[in-house]
Design a protein around this motif. Structure first.
Motif, PDB file in Angstrom:
ATOM      1  N   ILE A   3       3.073   7.655  -1.670  1.00  0.00           N
ATOM      2  CA  ILE A   3       3.562   7.690  -0.298  1.00  0.00           C
ATOM      3  C   ILE A   3       2.940   8.894   0.400  1.00  0.00           C
ATOM      4  CG2 ILE A   3       5.628   7.606   1.117  1.00  0.00           C
ATOM      5  CD1 ILE A   3       7.130   7.009  -1.587  1.00  0.00           C
ATOM      6  N   SER A   4       2.197   8.655   1.448  1.00  0.00           N
ATOM      7  CA  SER A   4       1.514   9.761   2.116  1.00  0.00           C
ATOM      8  C   SER A   4       2.502  10.556   2.966  1.00  0.00           C
ATOM      9  CB  SER A   4       0.389   9.236   2.993  1.00  0.00           C
ATOM     10  OG  SER A   4       0.929   8.729   4.192  1.00  0.00           O
ATOM     11  N   THR A   6       1.953  11.718   5.877  1.00  0.00           N
ATOM     12  CA  THR A   6       1.919  11.209   7.254  1.00  0.00           C
ATOM     13  C   THR A   6       2.918  10.069   7.424  1.00  0.00           C
ATOM     14  OG1 THR A   6      -0.434  11.664   7.160  1.00  0.00           O
ATOM     15  CG2 THR A   6       0.372  10.486   9.105  1.00  0.00           C
ATOM     16  N   PHE A   7       2.941   9.167   6.436  1.00  0.00           N
ATOM     17  CA  PHE A   7       3.860   8.042   6.504  1.00  0.00           C
ATOM     18  C   PHE A   7       5.308   8.545   6.585  1.00  0.00           C
ATOM     19  CE2 PHE A   7       6.570   4.902   4.334  1.00  0.00           C
ATOM     20  CZ  PHE A   7       6.369   3.820   5.173  1.00  0.00           C
TER      21      PHE A   7
END
Lengths: 213, 213, 213
Positions: A3-4, A6-7
């Motif tokens: 999971i980035s 940014t996300f």
């Protein structure tokens, strides 16, 4: 690291905005002013995490990063002036899905924060994770004198609690899989909310008692 | 040092008494006992500052100086037995002005306390200053199951928040003028409350939405 | 050491279960689901002590010992499915006495905890002792949108407060007799509750004001 960052940031912004919007929708059918809506929006957006941080005795999260307050305020102002637009069916459906993703994420974050601090393992993180996601809505309903969302037949707090349990069990027994379990917990929460939104799925009868009888 | 310590002490005593009296007035038209009134009086008097201190993670102010509890209790008892006197027009007007001065002072004190602790600068002190002044009244209304003062059209929380903003902006950009700004903020709060009391000034229409529409 | 640890443990378990059961009884006449009842049961059981610990700035007691959460949950589940049995007169009377013993014990424990930490001596321990015993019920009533128990004519919070005063006065002036005073305070609380349950004793008229007049 599936999971980035940014996300997560995008979900945090959208989720905070959606929580704040819930105050405008909950104040529906009332004469209410912009200031009250901003206050209610902030309470709905950060209330749950604030109670969590008080119980954990950690600094209140929004004092460390004021952007939560800015986003909640901005969202409340925008929603206040676009309420008739917000009530449109397709918009309110998008809103419900953003809210579903938000409660999933805030629940998991709350569970993890309590777990990392070793707060009442293994059950208290489930309580705090659930509280992070639904606590703001409970305080919002109290101030608005509405029936509490925690007492509603709608599947809202129950999916959140289930997700928190899934994540806490994984953190306890399979800590290496915490990211997969976060995704699984989020999926369960969002899927149950989806069934609630689309199929009107409610609390099953065996778990429901009409205490009038 | 324009403002003498004695003056602040007098306002603190009168303000705490006025906040406690608000509980008796809010419980109007109910059958209620002396004990409940004392509890509500204490909650109305110290509730806002208590929530502030929990969020700031500082010792609760009334545990450091019990005189707040004594004054609130005494005021609740006196008001309980003199309620018909309190309801007289000229008395209730004096009460409203004491309350106006009190919310101004507690708001400024709350803003300054949060600012001094570097709590979420620059916006969180505004929130905590406002909460210090109106938080007790909100909890009082919740327990009495009354419409929350935060949702009222009356200019009450809005002047407080404006005053907190004025003071926070000065603390941020002109910290040397903090005493002048405290006086200016207090003036704005008290003047707006005066307009609300005398001219029945309410929230302007552009900031008011009838969500029924 | 007159009071054995085992005795205290038994009362703690019974008392936590009784507090949780109060949520089921308070939700009477509503359609409510099992999950909501568990949440309300936990809130009723640990709410008062949680607020106390936040004010004292000590770790929340149930995070140190999760058995409170387990007992409250189990009690809520059992009561949910046996509500018609619980409503039987002789059962509900036993319940009221267990509750009376529980509020006495939690009140004394709360008073002692605040006293030991030197929190706002000598009056604040009375407030926190009372809050430990009745705080959970107040939050339960708020969420259920019921008239607050603190506003009721029933002798409930008053005996608790009296007991806390007796114990605090002894701790202040005769600290060597704290165990006798704990027993005396418990006796006063339980006896006044007994009079309330059996003789329907309520708040005397001189302390009751019909504010309608």
């Amino acid at each position: 690291m599936f999971i980035s960052t940014t996300f997560i940031e995008v979900i945090t912004i959208l989720g905070t905005a959606a929580f704040s919007a819930s105050a405008v929708l909950a104040a529906n059918d009332r004469e209410i002013d912009l200031f009250s809506i901003i206050v209610l929006g902030i309470i709905a957006a950060v209330g749950g995490g604030t109670i969590r941080d008080c119980l954990l005795d950690t600094p209140v999260f929004w004092a460390e990063d004021m952007s939560y307050i800015y986003i909640a305020s901005a969202s409340a102002i925008v929603c206040f002036y676009t309420i008739s637009f917000l009530k449109k069916k397709w918009i309110s459906e998008i809103y419900l899905y953003i809210d579903a993703i938000a409660i999933a994420m805030f629940c998991i974050q709350g569970t993890e924060k309590a777990w990392a601090l070793g707060f009442g393992l293994p059950v208290a993180p489930v309580i705090l994770g659930t509280m992070t996601a639904v606590g703001g809505g409970i305080v919002r309903d109290i101030i608005l004198q509405r029936p509490s969302l925690i007492l509603s037949k709608e599947l809202y707090a129950i999916p959140v609690c289930l997700g928190a349990i899934i994540h806490a069990v994984t953190l306890a027994y399979l800590p290496d899989y915490s990211e997969i379990s976060a995704l699984a917990a989020a999926f369960v929460i969002i899927y149950l909310r989806h069934l609630s939104i689309q199929k009107n799925l409610v609390v099953p009868n065996w778990a429901l008692l009409n205490l009038k009888k």
